[in-house]
Design a protein around this motif. Structure first.
Motif, PDB file in Angstrom:
ATOM      1  N   ARG A  32     -11.368   9.344 -15.104  1.00 52.50           N
ATOM      2  CA  ARG A  32     -10.681   8.343 -14.284  1.00 52.50           C
ATOM      3  C   ARG A  32      -9.188   8.515 -14.530  1.00 52.50           C
ATOM      4  O   ARG A  32      -8.736   8.507 -15.676  1.00 52.50           O
ATOM      5  CB  ARG A  32     -11.144   6.933 -14.662  1.00 52.50           C
ATOM      6  N   THR A  33      -8.441   8.685 -13.459  1.00 52.86           N
ATOM      7  CA  THR A  33      -7.002   8.911 -13.580  1.00 52.86           C
ATOM      8  C   THR A  33      -6.250   8.026 -12.604  1.00 52.86           C
ATOM      9  O   THR A  33      -6.831   7.474 -11.665  1.00 52.86           O
ATOM     10  CB  THR A  33      -6.642  10.384 -13.266  1.00 52.86           C
ATOM     11  N   GLU A  34      -4.948   7.918 -12.841  1.00 48.05           N
ATOM     12  CA  GLU A  34      -4.060   7.274 -11.882  1.00 48.05           C
ATOM     13  C   GLU A  34      -2.719   7.989 -11.946  1.00 48.05           C
ATOM     14  O   GLU A  34      -2.393   8.641 -12.947  1.00 48.05           O
ATOM     15  CB  GLU A  34      -3.936   5.771 -12.115  1.00 48.05           C
ATOM     16  N   LEU A  35      -1.961   7.896 -10.870  1.00 53.15           N
ATOM     17  CA  LEU A  35      -0.646   8.533 -10.787  1.00 53.15           C
ATOM     18  C   LEU A  35       0.412   7.459 -10.971  1.00 53.15           C
ATOM     19  O   LEU A  35       0.499   6.517 -10.185  1.00 53.15           O
ATOM     20  CB  LEU A  35      -0.477   9.218  -9.425  1.00 53.15           C
ATOM     21  N   ILE A  36       1.222   7.598 -12.029  1.00 53.25           N
ATOM     22  CA  ILE A  36       2.259   6.630 -12.350  1.00 53.25           C
ATOM     23  C   ILE A  36       3.594   7.351 -12.419  1.00 53.25           C
ATOM     24  O   ILE A  36       3.804   8.192 -13.304  1.00 53.25           O
ATOM     25  CB  ILE A  36       1.970   5.913 -13.692  1.00 53.25           C
ATOM     26  N   GLU A  37       4.461   7.056 -11.471  1.00 56.97           N
ATOM     27  CA  GLU A  37       5.788   7.652 -11.401  1.00 56.97           C
ATOM     28  C   GLU A  37       5.745   9.169 -11.538  1.00 56.97           C
ATOM     29  O   GLU A  37       6.495   9.768 -12.295  1.00 56.97           O
ATOM     30  CB  GLU A  37       6.710   7.018 -12.442  1.00 56.97           C
ATOM     31  N   LEU A  74     -11.210  -6.020  -3.779  1.00 55.41           N
ATOM     32  CA  LEU A  74     -11.547  -4.622  -4.064  1.00 55.41           C
ATOM     33  C   LEU A  74     -11.584  -4.426  -5.574  1.00 55.41           C
ATOM     34  O   LEU A  74     -10.745  -4.961  -6.306  1.00 55.41           O
ATOM     35  CB  LEU A  74     -10.513  -3.685  -3.445  1.00 55.41           C
ATOM     36  N   ILE A  75     -12.554  -3.645  -6.022  1.00 52.93           N
ATOM     37  CA  ILE A  75     -12.697  -3.346  -7.440  1.00 52.93           C
ATOM     38  C   ILE A  75     -12.225  -1.916  -7.677  1.00 52.93           C
ATOM     39  O   ILE A  75     -12.751  -0.973  -7.092  1.00 52.93           O
ATOM     40  CB  ILE A  75     -14.150  -3.532  -7.900  1.00 52.93           C
ATOM     41  N   ALA A  76     -11.194  -1.784  -8.507  1.00 55.44           N
ATOM     42  CA  ALA A  76     -10.597  -0.500  -8.898  1.00 55.44           C
ATOM     43  C   ALA A  76     -10.213   0.386  -7.714  1.00 55.44           C
ATOM     44  O   ALA A  76     -10.543   1.566  -7.693  1.00 55.44           O
ATOM     45  CB  ALA A  76     -11.516   0.235  -9.861  1.00 55.44           C
ATOM     46  N   PRO A  77      -9.471  -0.160  -6.738  1.00 54.45           N
ATOM     47  CA  PRO A  77      -9.051   0.685  -5.619  1.00 54.45           C
ATOM     48  C   PRO A  77      -7.814   1.512  -5.981  1.00 54.45           C
ATOM     49  O   PRO A  77      -7.064   1.164  -6.900  1.00 54.45           O
ATOM     50  CB  PRO A  77      -8.676  -0.344  -4.550  1.00 54.45           C
ATOM     51  N   SER A  78      -7.604   2.588  -5.271  1.00 53.16           N
ATOM     52  CA  SER A  78      -6.356   3.338  -5.375  1.00 53.16           C
ATOM     53  C   SER A  78      -5.343   2.629  -4.483  1.00 53.16           C
ATOM     54  O   SER A  78      -5.604   2.412  -3.300  1.00 53.16           O
ATOM     55  CB  SER A  78      -6.552   4.773  -4.880  1.00 53.16           C
ATOM     56  N   VAL A  79      -4.198   2.247  -5.064  1.00 52.86           N
ATOM     57  CA  VAL A  79      -3.167   1.509  -4.336  1.00 52.86           C
ATOM     58  C   VAL A  79      -1.899   2.349  -4.311  1.00 52.86           C
ATOM     59  O   VAL A  79      -1.323   2.648  -5.362  1.00 52.86           O
ATOM     60  CB  VAL A  79      -2.868   0.145  -4.996  1.00 52.86           C
ATOM     61  N   LYS A  80      -1.465   2.736  -3.128  1.00 50.91           N
ATOM     62  CA  LYS A  80      -0.227   3.515  -3.021  1.00 50.91           C
ATOM     63  C   LYS A  80       0.964   2.556  -3.029  1.00 50.91           C
ATOM     64  O   LYS A  80       1.203   1.843  -2.064  1.00 50.91           O
ATOM     65  CB  LYS A  80      -0.199   4.358  -1.756  1.00 50.91           C
ATOM     66  N   MET A  86       0.365   5.773  -7.651  1.00 50.16           N
ATOM     67  CA  MET A  86      -0.875   5.260  -7.094  1.00 50.16           C
ATOM     68  C   MET A  86      -1.790   4.828  -8.243  1.00 50.16           C
ATOM     69  O   MET A  86      -2.645   5.578  -8.692  1.00 50.16           O
ATOM     70  CB  MET A  86      -1.563   6.312  -6.219  1.00 50.16           C
ATOM     71  N   PRO A  87      -1.584   3.595  -8.735  1.00 54.29           N
ATOM     72  CA  PRO A  87      -2.460   3.105  -9.806  1.00 54.29           C
ATOM     73  C   PRO A  87      -3.818   2.683  -9.263  1.00 54.29           C
ATOM     74  O   PRO A  87      -4.011   2.589  -8.055  1.00 54.29           O
ATOM     75  CB  PRO A  87      -1.692   1.894 -10.343  1.00 54.29           C
ATOM     76  N   GLU A  88      -4.733   2.420 -10.195  1.00 55.24           N
ATOM     77  CA  GLU A  88      -6.052   1.886  -9.850  1.00 55.24           C
ATOM     78  C   GLU A  88      -6.274   0.611 -10.660  1.00 55.24           C
ATOM     79  O   GLU A  88      -6.931   0.631 -11.699  1.00 55.24           O
ATOM     80  CB  GLU A  88      -7.146   2.914 -10.134  1.00 55.24           C
ATOM     81  N   PRO A  89      -5.708  -0.510 -10.191  1.00 56.01           N
ATOM     82  CA  PRO A  89      -5.905  -1.760 -10.918  1.00 56.01           C
ATOM     83  C   PRO A  89      -7.375  -2.160 -10.926  1.00 56.01           C
ATOM     84  O   PRO A  89      -8.156  -1.726 -10.083  1.00 56.01           O
ATOM     85  CB  PRO A  89      -5.064  -2.775 -10.137  1.00 56.01           C
ATOM     86  N   ASP A  90      -7.727  -3.012 -11.873  1.00 57.91           N
ATOM     87  CA  ASP A  90      -9.126  -3.419 -11.999  1.00 57.91           C
ATOM     88  C   ASP A  90      -9.621  -4.206 -10.791  1.00 57.91           C
ATOM     89  O   ASP A  90     -10.733  -3.975 -10.323  1.00 57.91           O
ATOM     90  CB  ASP A  90      -9.314  -4.242 -13.279  1.00 57.91           C
ATOM     91  N   LEU A  91      -8.808  -5.128 -10.307  1.00 58.15           N
ATOM     92  CA  LEU A  91      -9.173  -5.939  -9.143  1.00 58.15           C
ATOM     93  C   LEU A  91      -7.943  -6.142  -8.267  1.00 58.15           C
ATOM     94  O   LEU A  91      -6.828  -6.270  -8.781  1.00 58.15           O
ATOM     95  CB  LEU A  91      -9.701  -7.306  -9.574  1.00 58.15           C
ATOM     96  N   VAL A  92      -8.186  -6.216  -6.969  1.00 57.63           N
ATOM     97  CA  VAL A  92      -7.103  -6.437  -6.018  1.00 57.63           C
ATOM     98  C   VAL A  92      -7.601  -7.358  -4.914  1.00 57.63           C
ATOM     99  O   VAL A  92      -8.702  -7.172  -4.395  1.00 57.63           O
ATOM    100  CB  VAL A  92      -6.625  -5.103  -5.385  1.00 57.63           C
ATOM    101  N   VAL A  93      -6.779  -8.338  -4.576  1.00 60.74           N
ATOM    102  CA  VAL A  93      -7.002  -9.136  -3.373  1.00 60.74           C
ATOM    103  C   VAL A  93      -5.985  -8.636  -2.364  1.00 60.74           C
ATOM    104  O   VAL A  93      -4.785  -8.586  -2.652  1.00 60.74           O
ATOM    105  CB  VAL A  93      -6.812 -10.643  -3.637  1.00 60.74           C
ATOM    106  N   ARG A 108      -2.061  -8.719  -2.155  1.00 60.50           N
ATOM    107  CA  ARG A 108      -1.611 -10.096  -2.403  1.00 60.50           C
ATOM    108  C   ARG A 108      -1.681 -10.466  -3.883  1.00 60.50           C
ATOM    109  O   ARG A 108      -0.919 -11.279  -4.361  1.00 60.50           O
ATOM    110  CB  ARG A 108      -2.452 -11.094  -1.602  1.00 60.50           C
ATOM    111  N   LEU A 109      -2.648  -9.873  -4.602  1.00 65.74           N
ATOM    112  CA  LEU A 109      -2.836 -10.176  -6.015  1.00 65.74           C
ATOM    113  C   LEU A 109      -3.416  -8.941  -6.691  1.00 65.74           C
ATOM    114  O   LEU A 109      -4.342  -8.325  -6.176  1.00 65.74           O
ATOM    115  CB  LEU A 109      -3.808 -11.357  -6.183  1.00 65.74           C
ATOM    116  N   VAL A 110      -2.855  -8.590  -7.860  1.00 66.14           N
ATOM    117  CA  VAL A 110      -3.372  -7.499  -8.682  1.00 66.14           C
ATOM    118  C   VAL A 110      -3.798  -8.082 -10.015  1.00 66.14           C
ATOM    119  O   VAL A 110      -3.083  -8.905 -10.599  1.00 66.14           O
ATOM    120  CB  VAL A 110      -2.304  -6.404  -8.912  1.00 66.14           C
ATOM    121  N   ILE A 111      -4.961  -7.623 -10.500  1.00 64.64           N
ATOM    122  CA  ILE A 111      -5.446  -8.043 -11.806  1.00 64.64           C
ATOM    123  C   ILE A 111      -5.743  -6.797 -12.633  1.00 64.64           C
ATOM    124  O   ILE A 111      -6.499  -5.927 -12.198  1.00 64.64           O
ATOM    125  CB  ILE A 111      -6.717  -8.905 -11.701  1.00 64.64           C
TER     126      ILE A 111
END
Length: 185
Positions: A32-37, A74-80, A86-93, A108-111
């Motif tokens: 599991r990876t994410e792109l940060i800066e 959404l659970i663990a979505p890729s968010v640009k 492009m992180p993958e937060p645990d939860l997103v509204v 609207r909300l990142v957890i």
């Protein structure tokens, strides 16, 4: 001309498009990876306490979202967020949208649920989400038994914040109908 002839020695920041190409080619395997800066971060495993808290929030938020059919959980979505992030937060509204990666402007909300990543969630991730204009951010401290609730992004930080202890009621500041009883955490 070969790639070696075109690229000079040094560090290169990846773009989201570069990252997606590498992922599509299987470069990361099952990690599991994410792109940060522009940098690829390998994510920590989600152990039972993390998964349990993530599931509890998902159930509570999913139930509350019935009040607003224009939003989705959404659970663990890729968010640009940016061209290189492009992180993958645990939860997103987020506002409902079509296929593909989730654009930051729909969020609207990142957890983030943190059992081993609290320091980076409260510094690096907080700054990224604020800079991207994410209206509200919750960093859940599994070991400390608290939720850091941040809202009103301003530059690379949030102007407003509060700490809510597990067992208390947590109400979103930007979605006031969204209330989570944290007694089950």
């Amino acid at each position: 001309m070969t790639v070696q002839e075109r690229l000079r020695p040094g560090k290169y920041r990846l773009t989201v498009e570069d990252y997606l190409r590498l992922a599509a080619d299987g470069t990361f395997g099952d990690r599991r990876t994410e792109l940060i800066e522009g940098d690829i971060w390998i994510m920590s495993p989600a152990y039972t306490p993390h998964a349990r808290i993530q599931a509890a929030f998902a159930l509570a938020i999913g139930h509350a979202l019935r009040r607003d059919p224009g939003l989705m959980l959404l659970i663990a979505p890729s968010v640009k967020l940016f061209d290189d992030t492009m992180p993958e937060p645990d939860l997103v509204v987020a506002a409902k949208h079509g296929d593909g990666m989730l654009p930051g402007e729909k969020v609207r909300l990142v957890i983030e649920v943190a059992d081993s990543t609290l320091a980076s969630d409260l510094t690096l991730k907080r700054a990224l989400y604020a800079r991207a204009g994410i209206a509200e951010y919750w960093a859940v401290d599994v070991k400390g038994g608290v939720i850091h609730q941040l809202w009103q992004p301003s530059g690379e930080d949030y102007a407003e914040r509060r700490v809510v202890r597990f067992g208390d009621v947590l109400t979103a500041s930007t979605l006031p109908w969204l209330t989570v009883a944290t007694t089950d955490l």
